[in-house]
Motif scaffolding. Structure first.
Motif, PDB file in Angstrom:
ATOM      1  N   PHE A  38       0.836  -1.203   0.000  1.00 38.74           N
ATOM      2  CA  PHE A  38       0.000   0.000   0.000  1.00 38.74           C
ATOM      3  C   PHE A  38       0.876   1.260   0.000  1.00 38.74           C
ATOM      4  CE2 PHE A  38      -1.840   3.441   2.538  1.00 38.74           C
ATOM      5  CZ  PHE A  38      -2.899   3.781   1.714  1.00 38.74           C
ATOM      6  N   ALA A  39       1.928   1.255   0.814  1.00 40.94           N
ATOM      7  CA  ALA A  39       2.817   2.426   0.909  1.00 40.94           C
ATOM      8  C   ALA A  39       3.434   2.748  -0.446  1.00 40.94           C
ATOM      9  CB  ALA A  39       3.911   2.179   1.943  1.00 40.94           C
ATOM     10  N   ARG A  40       3.847   1.704  -1.156  1.00 45.14           N
ATOM     11  CA  ARG A  40       4.463   1.926  -2.468  1.00 45.14           C
ATOM     12  C   ARG A  40       3.432   2.506  -3.445  1.00 45.14           C
ATOM     13  NH1 ARG A  40       9.085  -0.242  -3.270  1.00 45.14           N
ATOM     14  NH2 ARG A  40       9.153   0.529  -1.142  1.00 45.14           N
ATOM     15  N   TYR A  42       0.785   4.191  -2.617  1.00 45.21           N
ATOM     16  CA  TYR A  42       0.444   5.544  -2.168  1.00 45.21           C
ATOM     17  C   TYR A  42       1.532   6.551  -2.574  1.00 45.21           C
ATOM     18  CZ  TYR A  42      -0.801   9.514   0.676  1.00 45.21           C
ATOM     19  OH  TYR A  42      -1.136  10.772   1.082  1.00 45.21           O
ATOM     20  N   SER A  43       2.789   6.155  -2.420  1.00 42.61           N
ATOM     21  CA  SER A  43       3.896   7.050  -2.807  1.00 42.61           C
ATOM     22  C   SER A  43       3.788   7.429  -4.276  1.00 42.61           C
ATOM     23  CB  SER A  43       5.249   6.373  -2.576  1.00 42.61           C
ATOM     24  OG  SER A  43       5.446   6.136  -1.219  1.00 42.61           O
ATOM     25  N   VAL A 152      10.746   7.556  -6.351  1.00 36.96           N
ATOM     26  CA  VAL A 152      10.223   6.396  -5.602  1.00 36.96           C
ATOM     27  C   VAL A 152      10.990   5.131  -5.983  1.00 36.96           C
ATOM     28  CG1 VAL A 152       8.222   4.858  -5.360  1.00 36.96           C
ATOM     29  CG2 VAL A 152       7.911   7.340  -5.216  1.00 36.96           C
TER      30      VAL A 152
ATOM     31  N   PHE B  52      10.402   7.601   4.971  1.00 36.69           N
ATOM     32  CA  PHE B  52       9.054   8.083   4.619  1.00 36.69           C
ATOM     33  C   PHE B  52       8.006   6.968   4.579  1.00 36.69           C
ATOM     34  CE2 PHE B  52       5.914   8.921   1.187  1.00 36.69           C
ATOM     35  CZ  PHE B  52       5.192   9.907   1.834  1.00 36.69           C
ATOM     36  N   GLU B  53       8.276   5.897   3.857  1.00 44.26           N
ATOM     37  CA  GLU B  53       7.260   4.858   3.679  1.00 44.26           C
ATOM     38  C   GLU B  53       6.996   4.046   4.954  1.00 44.26           C
ATOM     39  OE1 GLU B  53       7.837   2.375   0.267  1.00 44.26           O
ATOM     40  OE2 GLU B  53       6.988   3.882  -1.064  1.00 44.26           O
ATOM     41  N   ILE B  56       3.675   4.739   6.635  1.00 51.49           N
ATOM     42  CA  ILE B  56       2.407   4.613   5.899  1.00 51.49           C
ATOM     43  C   ILE B  56       1.768   3.255   6.180  1.00 51.49           C
ATOM     44  CG2 ILE B  56       1.322   4.629   3.608  1.00 51.49           C
ATOM     45  CD1 ILE B  56       3.613   6.370   2.627  1.00 51.49           C
ATOM     46  N   GLN B  57       0.504   3.281   6.535  1.00 50.88           N
ATOM     47  CA  GLN B  57      -0.203   2.031   6.826  1.00 50.88           C
ATOM     48  C   GLN B  57      -1.483   1.948   6.011  1.00 50.88           C
ATOM     49  OE1 GLN B  57      -0.649   2.097  11.138  1.00 50.88           O
ATOM     50  NE2 GLN B  57       0.900   0.487  11.273  1.00 50.88           N
ATOM     51  N   MET B  58      -1.830   0.740   5.644  1.00 50.01           N
ATOM     52  CA  MET B  58      -3.096   0.491   4.945  1.00 50.01           C
ATOM     53  C   MET B  58      -4.257   0.951   5.825  1.00 50.01           C
ATOM     54  SD  MET B  58      -5.071  -1.074   2.641  1.00 50.01           S
ATOM     55  CE  MET B  58      -4.065  -2.089   1.612  1.00 50.01           C
ATOM     56  N   PRO B  59      -5.157   1.784   5.285  1.00 49.94           N
ATOM     57  CA  PRO B  59      -6.231   2.325   6.132  1.00 49.94           C
ATOM     58  C   PRO B  59      -7.360   1.331   6.425  1.00 49.94           C
ATOM     59  CG  PRO B  59      -6.425   3.166   3.903  1.00 49.94           C
ATOM     60  CD  PRO B  59      -5.181   2.346   3.929  1.00 49.94           C
TER      61      PRO B  59
END
Lengths: 199, 168
Positions: A38-40, A42-43, A152, B52-53, B56-59
């Protein structure tokens, strides 16, 4: 494989079980790697909803192509490549649908970064992790998708120049220019955000 | 600052500069303060991005997200459904229209061919065009009348059939 076995099993074991059709094992893999995937997404996409949808699509594709996974890289790396390809396809579609901004054209023609003054003071020094993350989030959102993607792929995915060039369908020279511009622009944007917050 | 040199500086930082060129760039860095400042800027940016990453977490919850993934996998693995069969009413109408036409034809034939009080059959006949079984012609020569009965499907049935055509 029991729940206990799954939670204690390593990725290789879970992948082998998944390749035999064990969906519970695959669920454990999804649970382990879903934040990273998900983070990838989202970035690259800068949109939570799209990132969730593309993550979901990536996992479905992952299941369908699991037999092709030979274990040359880790399962997590393999899955991030799946989601990156989906994001790139989506971004290309979006790019075709919108008109390029003047700024993007300037960036593509190159040279803008040569006029940017060097940011001598580190604009993120001393920031708490969450504050830093928010500022980078804002700054990344102001980059064009080509520059953000190069950043990224290089910074988060640890891809080499030639690999990025192959993935994005451009020359190594273009990758170097885009990466340079993206880093310099990001430094300026982070400095601007810092100055705004100080006002 | 020379742009080509700036790109080489970046490549050095990324570990992508060939050994042969690395020493020349290092020498340039040692002599040029602006180049050294640029290197620091590039390093700072890399450093800022490093974590940075991680934040970030899956909502969506594990269960909810997995349920969506699983549902999609199962949907794609299920063989395509058979086309929906025609509604019973449409099938019934399809049978009833020609059946009633045939029945009406038989009744008309019986009535018209019944001998009258003089023992003659009426000067009338019914034709069915073989090329178009949906059309019947009735001629009464004595009255000088011709009736043509067309029994094509009703509009509603055509509409039903159109709808069926879109079912996948």
């Amino acid at each position: 494989m029991t729940d206990k076995d799954q939670s204690s099993a390593d990725d290789k074991t879970l992948v082998r079980a998944s390749q035999q059709g064990d969906m519970a094992a695959f669920e454990e893999l999804v649970a382990r790697h879903r934040d990273r995937i998900f983070a990838r997404a989202y970035s690259m996409m800068r949109n939570e909803e799209e990132a969730v949808d593309l993550s979901q699509e990536a996992w479905v594709k992952g299941w369908q192509r699991l037999r092709q996974f030979q274990g040359d890289s880790s399962f997590g790396t393999w899955m991030t490549r799946v989601v990156i390809n989906l994001c790139l396809d989506q971004l290309r579609k979006q790019k075709r649908q919108r008109t390029e901004s003047i700024e993007a054209m300037d960036e593509e023609s190159g040279g803008v970064e040569r006029q940017m003054p060097v940011v001598t003071v580190n604009p993120t020094a001393g920031l708490e992790r969450e504050e830093l993350r928010q500022r980078i989030d804002r700054a990344l959102g102001l980059l064009s998708y080509e520059h953000r993607t190069v950043l990224v792929l290089h910074e988060f995915e640890d891809m080499e120049y030639k690999e990025i060039a192959r993935t994005m369908g451009c020359s190594i020279g273009t990758v170097m220019s885009r990466l340079f511009y993206a880093r310099r622009k990001l430094a300026v944007l982070l400095a601007d955000i810092k100055n705004q917050d100080l006002l | 600052m020379d742009y080509d040199k700036q790109l080489k500086l970046q490549a050095l930082l990324d570990g992508e500069l060939p050994e042969a060129e690395a020493s020349a760039v290092a020498q340039w860095l040692a002599q040029d303060h602006e180049a050294a400042a640029l290197r620091e800027e590039l390093r700072n940016t890399r450093g800022a991005l490093a974590e940075f990453e991680a934040g970030i977490q899956m909502p969506e919850s594990r269960e909810f997200f997995w349920s969506k993934v699983q549902r999609e996998i199962e949907r794609l693995e299920t063989p395509a459904a058979k086309p929906a069969s025609a509604p019973f009413s449409a099938l019934w109408r399809r049978f009833l229209v020609p059946a009633s036409a045939v029945a009406a034809l038989i009744i008309a034939g019986v009535v018209l061919n019944r001998p009258d009080s003089t023992g003659h059959t009426p000067a009338a006949e019914i034709e069915t065009a073989l090329a178009d079984s949906g059309a019947f012609t009735y001629r009464d020569y004595s009255a000088g009348t011709t009736l043509v009965w067309l029994s094509y499907p009703a509009d509603t049935e055509v509409a039903d059939n159109d709808e069926m055509g879109t079912v996948e």
